[in-house]
Design an enzyme around this catalytic site. Sequence first.
Site, PDB file in Angstrom:
ATOM      1  CE  LYS A   1      40.316  45.520  34.975  1.00 18.45           C
ATOM      2  NZ  LYS A   1      41.148  44.556  35.683  1.00 18.45           N
TER       3      LYS A   1
ATOM      4  CD  GLU B   1      41.834  46.643  38.516  1.00 20.01           C
ATOM      5  OE1 GLU B   1      41.183  47.453  37.840  1.00 20.01           O
ATOM      6  OE2 GLU B   1      42.134  45.496  38.108  1.00 20.01           O
TER       7      GLU B   1
ATOM      8  CB  SER C   1      42.951  35.632  33.557  1.00 18.67           C
ATOM      9  OG  SER C   1      43.880  36.494  34.206  1.00 18.67           O
TER      10      SER C   1
ATOM     11  N   GLY D   1      41.279  42.714  30.309  1.00 26.35           N
ATOM     12  CA  GLY D   1      42.192  42.804  29.160  1.00 26.35           C
ATOM     13  C   GLY D   1      41.605  42.326  27.842  1.00 26.35           C
TER      14      GLY D   1
ATOM     15  CG  ASN E   1      36.466  47.068  34.317  1.00 30.61           C
ATOM     16  OD1 ASN E   1      36.584  48.237  33.947  1.00 30.61           O
ATOM     17  ND2 ASN E   1      36.871  46.653  35.500  1.00 30.61           N
TER      18      ASN E   1
ATOM     19  CD  GLU F   1      36.144  41.250  38.397  1.00 34.12           C
ATOM     20  OE1 GLU F   1      36.241  41.060  37.184  1.00 34.12           O
ATOM     21  OE2 GLU F   1      36.422  42.335  38.933  1.00 34.12           O
TER      22      GLU F   1
ATOM     23  N   GLY G   1      44.114  40.084  35.763  1.00 30.91           N
ATOM     24  CA  GLY G   1      45.250  40.621  35.017  1.00 30.91           C
ATOM     25  C   GLY G   1      46.516  39.800  35.158  1.00 30.91           C
TER      26      GLY G   1
ATOM     27  CG  HIS H   1      37.071  46.308  39.725  1.00 29.81           C
ATOM     28  ND1 HIS H   1      38.439  46.289  39.814  1.00 29.81           N
ATOM     29  CD2 HIS H   1      36.732  45.416  38.768  1.00 29.81           C
ATOM     30  CE1 HIS H   1      38.906  45.404  38.938  1.00 29.81           C
ATOM     31  NE2 HIS H   1      37.887  44.868  38.285  1.00 29.81           N
TER      32      HIS H   1
HETATM   33  P1  13P Z   1      41.319  40.707  33.460  1.00 26.21           P
HETATM   34  O1  13P Z   1      40.303  40.047  32.565  1.00 26.21           O
HETATM   35  O2  13P Z   1      42.272  41.585  32.743  1.00 26.21           O
HETATM   36  O3  13P Z   1      41.994  39.683  34.345  1.00 26.21           O
HETATM   37  O4  13P Z   1      40.493  41.681  34.450  1.00 26.21           O
HETATM   38  C1  13P Z   1      39.396  41.204  35.119  1.00 26.21           C
HETATM   39  C2  13P Z   1      38.685  42.341  35.749  1.00 26.21           C
HETATM   40  O5  13P Z   1      39.169  42.938  36.689  1.00 26.21           O
HETATM   41  C3  13P Z   1      37.384  42.741  35.192  1.00 26.21           C
HETATM   42  O6  13P Z   1      36.729  43.658  36.019  1.00 26.21           O
END
Ligand code: 13P
Length: 250
Positions: free
Chosen positions: A11, A96, A212, A234, A9, A166, A172, A94
């Site tokens: 983002k 976010e 993560s 990330g 992802n 998640e 993150g 998601h």
């Molecule tokens: P990270 O791997 O950056 O923690 O993000 C996870 C995520 O939200 C994937 O959708």
Amino acid sequence: MRQVIVAGNWKMNTNKAEGEALVAGLKAGLGETSAEVIVFPPFPYLGGIVAAAEGSSIKTGSQDLYIEDNGAYTGEVSTEMLKDVGCSHVLVGHSERRHVLGECNKMVNKKARKGLDDGMKVVLCVGELIEERQAWQMESVLDEQMSWGLAGVSADQMADIMIAYEPVWAIGTGLTATPAQAEEAHLYLRKWLELHYSSEVAENTRILYGGSVKPDNAAELIGQPNVDGALVGGASLKADSFLGIIAGAG
Ligand code: 13P
């Protein structure tokens, strides 16, 4: 046997050149993998990424969709547009979108159903906040997000659903759930599927872990019996680290 998925992802990251270079790097390094690999780039780059991924097994998905076919919905993107540029998958719910953009369970459900109705494969994301975990509410939060998210989704349609667990506190932050914590949540989700659908649906639905995930923790996480892959933020932005996670997925 559930095929492992490693999904990236992106983002709101990358530009056109970076995204296409990233996919070129993935293509070059992918080799023989048993994993299903999916990338979720930002909207403007979807068509370019589909083209860049051509000739490989890499699939392209969208980070969101809107629930109407077309019309006066400024800023929104429909399933037909997504399919038109070659997207097969879509993320819904998601964390976010839920926690930064205020998307509610009801909207998540409408999006999941719209994606399914229009022939897309839907990754439904669920996960608890740190304060919910500390208050021992993980299971009730997951129950609520699953009940809402999958309301009106038939057992047949579940063939096109993947769940991504998640935990919000792991996204993150560098704070990965331990393999035991991930397995506990995934087992809860699988039992939920058995209770609300059937043992067949529970057995066949892929449940990904996100939060993560890195090359050095991917193998142990994905090695858990109920963890069927990873949704990576990330670490999906660099070909080397994403390929490292794919390698860890076996
Ligand atoms: P990270 O791997 O950056 O923690 O993000 C996870 C995520 O939200 C994937 O959708």
